[in-house]
Scaffold this motif. Structure first.
Motif, PDB file in Angstrom:
ATOM      1  N   MET A  52       0.861  -1.281   0.223  1.00  0.00           N
ATOM      2  CA  MET A  52      -0.030  -0.057  -0.013  1.00  0.00           C
ATOM      3  C   MET A  52       0.833   1.340   0.086  1.00  0.00           C
ATOM      4  N   LYS A  53       1.919   1.240   0.703  1.00  0.00           N
ATOM      5  CA  LYS A  53       2.880   2.364   0.872  1.00  0.00           C
ATOM      6  C   LYS A  53       3.460   2.912  -0.666  1.00  0.00           C
ATOM      7  N   VAL A  54       3.928   1.621  -1.178  1.00  0.00           N
ATOM      8  CA  VAL A  54       4.551   1.955  -2.537  1.00  0.00           C
ATOM      9  C   VAL A  54       3.408   2.519  -3.771  1.00  0.00           C
ATOM     10  N   LEU A  55       2.336   1.881  -3.571  1.00  0.00           N
ATOM     11  CA  LEU A  55       1.246   2.234  -4.698  1.00  0.00           C
ATOM     12  C   LEU A  55       1.074   3.763  -4.321  1.00  0.00           C
ATOM     13  N   LEU A  56       0.870   4.097  -2.699  1.00  0.00           N
ATOM     14  CA  LEU A  56       0.346   5.606  -2.451  1.00  0.00           C
ATOM     15  C   LEU A  56       1.758   6.410  -3.012  1.00  0.00           C
ATOM     16  N   THR A  57       2.687   6.079  -2.833  1.00  0.00           N
ATOM     17  CA  THR A  57       3.962   6.728  -3.068  1.00  0.00           C
ATOM     18  C   THR A  57       4.003   7.127  -4.854  1.00  0.00           C
ATOM     19  N   ILE A  58       3.599   6.004  -5.479  1.00  0.00           N
ATOM     20  CA  ILE A  58       3.537   6.177  -7.025  1.00  0.00           C
ATOM     21  C   ILE A  58       2.513   7.195  -7.293  1.00  0.00           C
ATOM     22  N   ILE A  83       4.594  11.881   1.517  1.00  0.00           N
ATOM     23  CA  ILE A  83       5.865  11.006   0.951  1.00  0.00           C
ATOM     24  C   ILE A  83       6.620  10.986   2.164  1.00  0.00           C
ATOM     25  N   ALA A  84       7.194  12.394   2.462  1.00  0.00           N
ATOM     26  CA  ALA A  84       7.992  12.415   3.593  1.00  0.00           C
ATOM     27  C   ALA A  84       7.507  11.896   5.219  1.00  0.00           C
ATOM     28  N   THR A  85       6.254  11.830   5.361  1.00  0.00           N
ATOM     29  CA  THR A  85       5.796  10.925   6.575  1.00  0.00           C
ATOM     30  C   THR A  85       6.005   9.751   6.335  1.00  0.00           C
ATOM     31  N   MET A  86       5.672   9.116   5.447  1.00  0.00           N
ATOM     32  CA  MET A  86       5.773   7.710   4.806  1.00  0.00           C
ATOM     33  C   MET A  86       7.085   7.173   5.219  1.00  0.00           C
ATOM     34  N   TYR A  87       7.784   7.836   4.594  1.00  0.00           N
ATOM     35  CA  TYR A  87       9.323   7.343   4.910  1.00  0.00           C
ATOM     36  C   TYR A  87      10.189   7.811   5.846  1.00  0.00           C
ATOM     37  N   THR A 122      10.367  13.494   7.953  1.00  0.00           N
ATOM     38  CA  THR A 122       9.964  14.431   9.077  1.00  0.00           C
ATOM     39  C   THR A 122       9.358  13.915  10.253  1.00  0.00           C
ATOM     40  N   GLY A 123       8.529  14.478  10.850  1.00  0.00           N
ATOM     41  CA  GLY A 123       7.456  14.076  11.976  1.00  0.00           C
ATOM     42  C   GLY A 123       6.346  13.631  11.119  1.00  0.00           C
ATOM     43  N   THR A 124       5.492  13.579  12.087  1.00  0.00           N
ATOM     44  CA  THR A 124       4.140  12.965  11.606  1.00  0.00           C
ATOM     45  C   THR A 124       3.128  14.198  11.142  1.00  0.00           C
ATOM     46  N   HIS A 125       2.760  14.028  10.057  1.00  0.00           N
ATOM     47  CA  HIS A 125       2.020  15.005   9.357  1.00  0.00           C
ATOM     48  C   HIS A 125       0.594  14.160   8.991  1.00  0.00           C
ATOM     49  N   ASN A 126       0.112  13.633   9.880  1.00  0.00           N
ATOM     50  CA  ASN A 126      -1.284  12.850   9.742  1.00  0.00           C
ATOM     51  C   ASN A 126      -2.452  13.682   9.047  1.00  0.00           C
ATOM     52  N   TYR A 127      -2.621  15.006   9.201  1.00  0.00           N
ATOM     53  CA  TYR A 127      -3.419  15.851   8.868  1.00  0.00           C
ATOM     54  C   TYR A 127      -3.305  15.783   7.119  1.00  0.00           C
ATOM     55  N   ALA A 128      -2.284  15.726   6.764  1.00  0.00           N
ATOM     56  CA  ALA A 128      -1.840  15.933   5.106  1.00  0.00           C
ATOM     57  C   ALA A 128      -2.636  14.690   4.513  1.00  0.00           C
ATOM     58  N   PHE A 129      -2.665  13.262   5.195  1.00  0.00           N
ATOM     59  CA  PHE A 129      -3.486  12.402   4.835  1.00  0.00           C
ATOM     60  C   PHE A 129      -4.782  12.428   4.662  1.00  0.00           C
ATOM     61  N   TYR A 130      -5.119  13.111   5.704  1.00  0.00           N
ATOM     62  CA  TYR A 130      -6.888  13.221   5.596  1.00  0.00           C
ATOM     63  C   TYR A 130      -7.319  14.365   4.920  1.00  0.00           C
ATOM     64  N   ILE A 131      -6.597  15.270   4.815  1.00  0.00           N
ATOM     65  CA  ILE A 131      -7.009  16.570   3.839  1.00  0.00           C
ATOM     66  C   ILE A 131      -6.971  16.038   2.529  1.00  0.00           C
ATOM     67  N   LEU A 132      -5.658  15.530   2.246  1.00  0.00           N
ATOM     68  CA  LEU A 132      -5.529  15.061   0.745  1.00  0.00           C
ATOM     69  C   LEU A 132      -6.439  13.897   0.183  1.00  0.00           C
ATOM     70  N   GLY A 133      -6.814  13.149   1.221  1.00  0.00           N
ATOM     71  CA  GLY A 133      -7.552  11.926   1.062  1.00  0.00           C
ATOM     72  C   GLY A 133      -9.183  12.479   0.830  1.00  0.00           C
ATOM     73  N   VAL A 150      -3.247   4.325   5.089  1.00  0.00           N
ATOM     74  CA  VAL A 150      -1.807   4.260   5.224  1.00  0.00           C
ATOM     75  C   VAL A 150      -1.347   4.819   6.724  1.00  0.00           C
ATOM     76  N   PRO A 151      -2.075   6.098   7.186  1.00  0.00           N
ATOM     77  CA  PRO A 151      -1.630   6.363   8.339  1.00  0.00           C
ATOM     78  C   PRO A 151      -1.880   5.599   9.552  1.00  0.00           C
ATOM     79  N   ARG A 152      -2.870   4.834   9.396  1.00  0.00           N
ATOM     80  CA  ARG A 152      -2.942   3.740  10.651  1.00  0.00           C
ATOM     81  C   ARG A 152      -2.113   2.699  10.849  1.00  0.00           C
ATOM     82  N   ARG A 153      -1.138   2.727   9.605  1.00  0.00           N
ATOM     83  CA  ARG A 153      -0.341   1.535   9.831  1.00  0.00           C
ATOM     84  C   ARG A 153       1.330   2.265  10.016  1.00  0.00           C
ATOM     85  N   LEU A 154       1.141   3.548  10.075  1.00  0.00           N
ATOM     86  CA  LEU A 154       2.638   3.949  10.133  1.00  0.00           C
ATOM     87  C   LEU A 154       2.917   3.959  11.624  1.00  0.00           C
TER      88      LEU A 154
END
Length: 112
Positions: free
Chosen positions: A1-7, A45-49, A52-63, A108-112
């Motif tokens: 899932m992480k690789v597909l989201l990165t792509i 991408i920075a949060t998944m790898y 940087t620190g956790t930016h979970n808000y970016a996941f939910y806003i962009l989702g 994805v943020p639930r698995r990080l």
């Protein structure tokens, strides 16, 4: 899932950068939206790898934005009369990729 989201995020970064270049002499709203989407995808991408620190808000806003776009693309294609046999595949592919990216952005943020 992480690789597909990165792509998918990388494809959106390329698309946002292209929109930013095209709209550089035009309206500033499109350039601002392109910068916001570009920044949110980079934050994901920075949060998944772990860069940087956790930016979970970016996941939910962009989702949320991606899910809205996935629902809007078929409606706009129907509204503009673009749903014939040749363009229906493109409409389904674009809406499906936005929907998949939105779903992965919530999972994805639930698995990080």
């Amino acid at each position: 899932m992480k690789v597909l989201l990165t792509i998918l995020c990388c494809l959106m970064i390329l698309f946002s950068g292209g929109c930013l270049v095209v709209s550089s002499g035009g309206p500033s709203e499109l350039a601002f939206f392109s910068l916001v989407v570009l920044g949110l995808n980079l934050a994901i991408i920075a949060t998944m790898y772990g860069w940087t620190g956790t930016h979970n808000y970016a996941f939910y806003i962009l989702g949320t934005i991606d899910i809205i776009i996935a629902g809007t693309v078929p409606l706009l294609a129907w509204w503009f009369g673009l749903l014939d046999k040749t363009t229906a595949w493109w409409t389904v592919a674009i809406a499906g990729s936005f929907g998949l990216k939105g779903l992965l952005s919530f999972l994805v943020p639930r698995r990080l």
